[in-house]
Write a protein that holds these residues in place. Sequence first.
Motif, PDB file in Angstrom:
ATOM      1  N   ALA A   8      38.451  75.888 154.800  1.00  0.00           N
ATOM      2  CA  ALA A   8      39.256  74.700 154.464  1.00  0.00           C
ATOM      3  C   ALA A   8      40.633  74.777 155.112  1.00  0.00           C
ATOM      4  CB  ALA A   8      39.375  74.555 152.951  1.00  0.00           C
ATOM      5  N   LEU A  11      40.235  74.391 159.030  1.00  0.00           N
ATOM      6  CA  LEU A  11      40.001  73.020 159.483  1.00  0.00           C
ATOM      7  C   LEU A  11      41.260  72.174 159.361  1.00  0.00           C
ATOM      8  CD1 LEU A  11      36.407  72.450 158.138  1.00  0.00           C
ATOM      9  CD2 LEU A  11      37.111  72.542 160.534  1.00  0.00           C
ATOM     10  N   LYS A  12      42.008  72.390 158.298  1.00  0.00           N
ATOM     11  CA  LYS A  12      43.270  71.660 158.129  1.00  0.00           C
ATOM     12  C   LYS A  12      44.237  72.029 159.259  1.00  0.00           C
ATOM     13  CE  LYS A  12      47.000  70.895 154.834  1.00  0.00           C
ATOM     14  NZ  LYS A  12      47.582  71.275 153.545  1.00  0.00           N
ATOM     15  N   LYS A  15      43.037  70.496 162.603  1.00  0.00           N
ATOM     16  CA  LYS A  15      43.353  69.066 162.628  1.00  0.00           C
ATOM     17  C   LYS A  15      44.835  68.844 162.926  1.00  0.00           C
ATOM     18  CE  LYS A  15      42.829  64.988 159.716  1.00  0.00           C
ATOM     19  NZ  LYS A  15      42.412  64.508 158.398  1.00  0.00           N
ATOM     20  N   LYS A  46      38.195  64.263 161.028  1.00  0.00           N
ATOM     21  CA  LYS A  46      38.475  64.299 159.588  1.00  0.00           C
ATOM     22  C   LYS A  46      38.154  65.697 159.092  1.00  0.00           C
ATOM     23  CE  LYS A  46      37.977  59.420 158.636  1.00  0.00           C
ATOM     24  NZ  LYS A  46      37.261  58.386 157.924  1.00  0.00           N
ATOM     25  N   ASP A  47      38.072  65.866 157.795  1.00  0.00           N
ATOM     26  CA  ASP A  47      37.820  67.185 157.217  1.00  0.00           C
ATOM     27  C   ASP A  47      36.339  67.538 157.174  1.00  0.00           C
ATOM     28  OD1 ASP A  47      40.550  67.481 156.821  1.00  0.00           O
ATOM     29  OD2 ASP A  47      40.471  66.589 154.832  1.00  0.00           O
ATOM     30  N   ARG A  49      34.450  68.502 159.869  1.00  0.00           N
ATOM     31  CA  ARG A  49      34.086  69.323 161.035  1.00  0.00           C
ATOM     32  C   ARG A  49      33.519  68.495 162.181  1.00  0.00           C
ATOM     33  NH1 ARG A  49      29.652  72.145 159.154  1.00  0.00           N
ATOM     34  NH2 ARG A  49      29.371  72.840 161.270  1.00  0.00           N
TER      35      ARG A  49
END
Length: 168
Positions: A8, A11-12, A15, A46-47, A49
């Motif tokens: 998490a 990925l944040k 991004k 987006k979140d 992937r």
Amino acid sequence: MENTQNKAEGLKMLKEKIKDIKVAMLTSVNADGSLHTRPMQTQEMKDDRILWFFTGKNSEKIAEIKNDSHVSLGYADPGSNTYVAVCGRASLVTDQAKIDELWSEILKAWFPEGKTDPNIALLKVSIDSAEYWDSPSSNMVQLFGMAKAMVTGEPYKPGPGEHGKINA
């Protein structure tokens, strides 16, 4: 400094790092095993992937990903010393609702008939992993370090930066 993030957080972070880098260099595999690289404009991440790009249904990259879906994306922002490499699997998507959602009028340069152009499609890249490199030093500090290395004959050693792997 190397850093490995949980999914998490990673990925944040990914991004955040690519949000202002609009163009990625997409590398796919030709049928003969050679690599083919071209620029692509990222439309969305987006979140989930997933990275989205517009493409033509009849483009070379579509034949390449049908043969081997592995792709690599390179993002670079030399101004902020941020570099990101993304590995994933690509697929062709022709969902009109998603095309409508991501559409912007500037895309008419490539798809003259607009959102309903018969050649329009999306390239969906499902992220497997990513790496990033950041350097907090300014370009001037880096240039000074390189000049010093040239004068002294010592190898250039960049200042402390951050390198991390993001597992999706």
